[in-house]
Design a protein around this motif. Structure first.
Motif, PDB file in Angstrom:
ATOM      1  N   GLU A 179      31.631  47.879  45.086  1.00 58.03           N
ATOM      2  CA  GLU A 179      32.830  48.095  45.907  1.00 58.03           C
ATOM      3  C   GLU A 179      33.213  46.855  46.706  1.00 58.03           C
ATOM      4  OE1 GLU A 179      32.868  51.899  48.180  1.00 58.03           O
ATOM      5  OE2 GLU A 179      30.968  52.245  47.137  1.00 58.03           O
ATOM      6  N   ASN A 180      32.276  45.914  46.860  1.00 55.45           N
ATOM      7  CA  ASN A 180      32.510  44.757  47.727  1.00 55.45           C
ATOM      8  C   ASN A 180      32.611  43.429  46.978  1.00 55.45           C
ATOM      9  OD1 ASN A 180      32.063  46.118  50.475  1.00 55.45           O
ATOM     10  ND2 ASN A 180      30.202  46.670  49.382  1.00 55.45           N
ATOM     11  N   ILE A 181      32.339  43.458  45.672  1.00 55.90           N
ATOM     12  CA  ILE A 181      32.123  42.217  44.947  1.00 55.90           C
ATOM     13  C   ILE A 181      33.352  41.323  44.885  1.00 55.90           C
ATOM     14  CG2 ILE A 181      32.702  42.962  42.600  1.00 55.90           C
ATOM     15  CD1 ILE A 181      29.525  41.041  43.666  1.00 55.90           C
ATOM     16  N   ASP A 182      34.543  41.877  44.989  1.00 56.66           N
ATOM     17  CA  ASP A 182      35.761  41.064  44.920  1.00 56.66           C
ATOM     18  C   ASP A 182      36.279  40.622  46.289  1.00 56.66           C
ATOM     19  OD1 ASP A 182      35.936  41.163  42.119  1.00 56.66           O
ATOM     20  OD2 ASP A 182      36.856  43.153  42.204  1.00 56.66           O
ATOM     21  N   LYS A 183      35.535  40.949  47.336  1.00 55.93           N
ATOM     22  CA  LYS A 183      36.007  40.619  48.682  1.00 55.93           C
ATOM     23  C   LYS A 183      35.770  39.151  49.038  1.00 55.93           C
ATOM     24  CE  LYS A 183      35.476  45.226  50.710  1.00 55.93           C
ATOM     25  NZ  LYS A 183      34.835  46.041  51.772  1.00 55.93           N
ATOM     26  N   GLU A 184      36.640  38.622  49.874  1.00 48.31           N
ATOM     27  CA  GLU A 184      36.449  37.313  50.499  1.00 48.31           C
ATOM     28  C   GLU A 184      36.653  37.551  51.993  1.00 48.31           C
ATOM     29  OE1 GLU A 184      38.943  34.341  48.576  1.00 48.31           O
ATOM     30  OE2 GLU A 184      38.700  35.359  46.653  1.00 48.31           O
ATOM     31  N   ASN A 220      30.496  42.943  62.556  1.00 49.30           N
ATOM     32  CA  ASN A 220      31.294  44.146  62.766  1.00 49.30           C
ATOM     33  C   ASN A 220      32.505  44.227  61.832  1.00 49.30           C
ATOM     34  OD1 ASN A 220      31.797  46.605  64.052  1.00 49.30           O
ATOM     35  ND2 ASN A 220      33.207  45.663  65.527  1.00 49.30           N
ATOM     36  N   PHE A 221      32.249  44.087  60.531  1.00 44.97           N
ATOM     37  CA  PHE A 221      33.320  44.348  59.562  1.00 44.97           C
ATOM     38  C   PHE A 221      32.856  45.465  58.628  1.00 44.97           C
ATOM     39  CE2 PHE A 221      30.923  40.685  57.829  1.00 44.97           C
ATOM     40  CZ  PHE A 221      30.567  41.164  56.566  1.00 44.97           C
ATOM     41  N   SER A 222      33.805  46.119  57.998  1.00 50.11           N
ATOM     42  CA  SER A 222      33.506  47.278  57.153  1.00 50.11           C
ATOM     43  C   SER A 222      33.229  46.850  55.715  1.00 50.11           C
ATOM     44  CB  SER A 222      34.682  48.259  57.154  1.00 50.11           C
ATOM     45  OG  SER A 222      34.906  48.754  58.465  1.00 50.11           O
ATOM     46  N   ILE A 223      32.282  47.529  55.094  1.00 45.56           N
ATOM     47  CA  ILE A 223      32.021  47.316  53.679  1.00 45.56           C
ATOM     48  C   ILE A 223      31.857  48.664  53.003  1.00 45.56           C
ATOM     49  CG2 ILE A 223      30.925  45.063  54.002  1.00 45.56           C
ATOM     50  CD1 ILE A 223      28.188  46.468  53.626  1.00 45.56           C
ATOM     51  N   GLY A 224      31.973  48.656  51.670  1.00 43.53           N
ATOM     52  CA  GLY A 224      31.744  49.866  50.903  1.00 43.53           C
ATOM     53  C   GLY A 224      30.254  50.155  50.800  1.00 43.53           C
ATOM     54  N   LYS A 225      29.925  51.295  50.215  1.00 41.38           N
ATOM     55  CA  LYS A 225      28.528  51.732  50.163  1.00 41.38           C
ATOM     56  C   LYS A 225      27.741  51.113  49.020  1.00 41.38           C
ATOM     57  CE  LYS A 225      29.318  56.170  52.471  1.00 41.38           C
ATOM     58  NZ  LYS A 225      29.195  57.637  52.362  1.00 41.38           N
ATOM     59  N   THR A 226      28.414  50.465  48.095  1.00 43.07           N
ATOM     60  CA  THR A 226      27.728  49.821  46.976  1.00 43.07           C
ATOM     61  C   THR A 226      28.221  48.381  46.844  1.00 43.07           C
ATOM     62  OG1 THR A 226      29.378  50.416  45.314  1.00 43.07           O
ATOM     63  CG2 THR A 226      27.615  52.022  45.755  1.00 43.07           C
ATOM     64  N   PHE A 260      34.002  30.482  58.893  1.00 41.91           N
ATOM     65  CA  PHE A 260      33.423  30.492  57.556  1.00 41.91           C
ATOM     66  C   PHE A 260      33.895  31.714  56.772  1.00 41.91           C
ATOM     67  CE2 PHE A 260      30.358  32.513  60.421  1.00 41.91           C
ATOM     68  CZ  PHE A 260      30.095  33.712  59.779  1.00 41.91           C
ATOM     69  N   VAL A 261      33.653  31.677  55.477  1.00 46.25           N
ATOM     70  CA  VAL A 261      34.011  32.794  54.609  1.00 46.25           C
ATOM     71  C   VAL A 261      32.736  33.336  53.960  1.00 46.25           C
ATOM     72  CG1 VAL A 261      34.458  31.315  52.600  1.00 46.25           C
ATOM     73  CG2 VAL A 261      35.542  33.579  52.745  1.00 46.25           C
ATOM     74  N   ILE A 262      32.654  34.655  53.854  1.00 43.43           N
ATOM     75  CA  ILE A 262      31.532  35.324  53.202  1.00 43.43           C
ATOM     76  C   ILE A 262      31.978  35.770  51.815  1.00 43.43           C
ATOM     77  CG2 ILE A 262      29.947  37.290  53.279  1.00 43.43           C
ATOM     78  CD1 ILE A 262      30.380  37.280  56.369  1.00 43.43           C
ATOM     79  N   LEU A 263      31.245  35.344  50.797  1.00 41.57           N
ATOM     80  CA  LEU A 263      31.561  35.716  49.421  1.00 41.57           C
ATOM     81  C   LEU A 263      30.407  36.536  48.848  1.00 41.57           C
ATOM     82  CD1 LEU A 263      32.912  32.260  48.154  1.00 41.57           C
ATOM     83  CD2 LEU A 263      34.235  34.176  49.104  1.00 41.57           C
ATOM     84  N   PRO A 264      30.597  37.831  48.635  1.00 44.46           N
ATOM     85  CA  PRO A 264      29.534  38.651  48.043  1.00 44.46           C
ATOM     86  C   PRO A 264      29.344  38.286  46.565  1.00 44.46           C
ATOM     87  CG  PRO A 264      31.163  40.003  49.214  1.00 44.46           C
ATOM     88  CD  PRO A 264      31.753  38.638  49.051  1.00 44.46           C
ATOM     89  N   LEU A 293      24.696  41.397  52.620  1.00 54.69           N
ATOM     90  CA  LEU A 293      26.065  41.692  53.038  1.00 54.69           C
ATOM     91  C   LEU A 293      26.082  42.802  54.079  1.00 54.69           C
ATOM     92  CD1 LEU A 293      29.115  41.181  52.598  1.00 54.69           C
ATOM     93  CD2 LEU A 293      29.047  42.953  50.832  1.00 54.69           C
ATOM     94  N   PHE A 294      25.261  43.821  53.873  1.00 55.84           N
ATOM     95  CA  PHE A 294      25.119  44.911  54.844  1.00 55.84           C
ATOM     96  C   PHE A 294      24.692  44.364  56.206  1.00 55.84           C
ATOM     97  CE2 PHE A 294      21.874  47.652  56.855  1.00 55.84           C
ATOM     98  CZ  PHE A 294      22.668  48.736  57.223  1.00 55.84           C
TER      99      PHE A 294
END
Length: 241
Positions: free
Chosen positions: A202-207, A193-199, A213-217, A185-186
């Protein structure tokens, strides 16, 4: 058929390009420990003959789903699978070796895909994973025989590989990208060029919608989290499938 042929040519050209890369050849960590990696693509006979869900690129080029793991793991393990296949290099043996692959990652991926699809009212079987394009953010292999945390520089090697990951995505054109763990994901966040959290938490619920396309962590399928949390992540797949 023509599109698939073109994809094969493009992926072949990409692997030829990767074979010239030495970015991770001399990496050390801050304590001077050798974190350099082995470029498997420098040996054409090797990388084309490693039967695994992680290296079965050529037969998965039309997949709607792309799974991105962290790295291949130790080179010695890849070499063993290669040698096993080369004793009897035919399609039947290739399929048998993939089928016999008993990694916990493969088992748990299959489990969560099937259970989550059932919950979503979509029927798939145990062969579903065999049609997904699977790759890793870091395309070279580890030295030694272990997955020790101090024998690889995850951040630096992920960034070194980001252009090669981007090219794979451009070739496959998936609808859904699933990232296993934090570093894939990093890597994507640096590509698009999108922002993510440091862990990862923090990102697990993002779509994350990018282009078409869609990125699902996802948690790594072998992570020490509850089955309920895993399935909640995997359920999101079927909304976009």
């Amino acid at each position: 058929m023509e599109e698939n042929k073109l994809k094969k040519e493009k992926i072949e050209n990409l692997f030829c390009k990767i074979s010239q890369c030495d970015k991770c050849k001399y990496i050390r960590n801050k304590n001077g420990i050798d974190c350099s990696l082995i470029n498997i693509f420098k040996n054409e006979k090797l990388y084309k003959n490693i039967p695994s869900i992680w290296t079965d690129w050529y037969r998965r080029l039309d997949s709607k789903i792309m799974i991105i793991g962290q790295d291949w793991g130790p080179y010695i393990e890849m070499k063993k699978i290669h040698e096993k296949y080369m004793k009897n290099p035919n399609t039947e043996n290739w399929n048998n070796i993939i089928e016999e692959e008993k990694s916990i990652t493969k088992k748990m991926l299959t489990k969560y895909l099937i259970k989550s699809s059932d919950k979503a009212g979509i029927k798939i079987n145990e062969k579903f994973l065999n049609n997904i394009y699977i790759t890793n953010g870091i395309l070279c292999a580890r030295k030694g025989e272990s997955y020790r945390g101090d024998n690889i520089n995850l951040k630096k090697s992920s960034l070194n590989c980001k252009d090669y990951l981007k090219e794979q995505i451009d070739i496959i054109k998936p609808k859904i990208i699933l990232t296993l763990g934090y570093y894939p994901l990093f890597e994507l966040s640096n590509i698009y060029n999108f922002s993510i959290g440091k862990t990862l938490k923090e990102n697990i619920d993002k779509e994350i919608r990018v282009d078409n396309f869609v990125i699902l962590p996802l948690y790594h399928p072998a992570a020490q989290v509850s089955e309920e949390k895993q399935l909640n992540c995997y359920l999101k797949i079927w909304k976009y499938y």
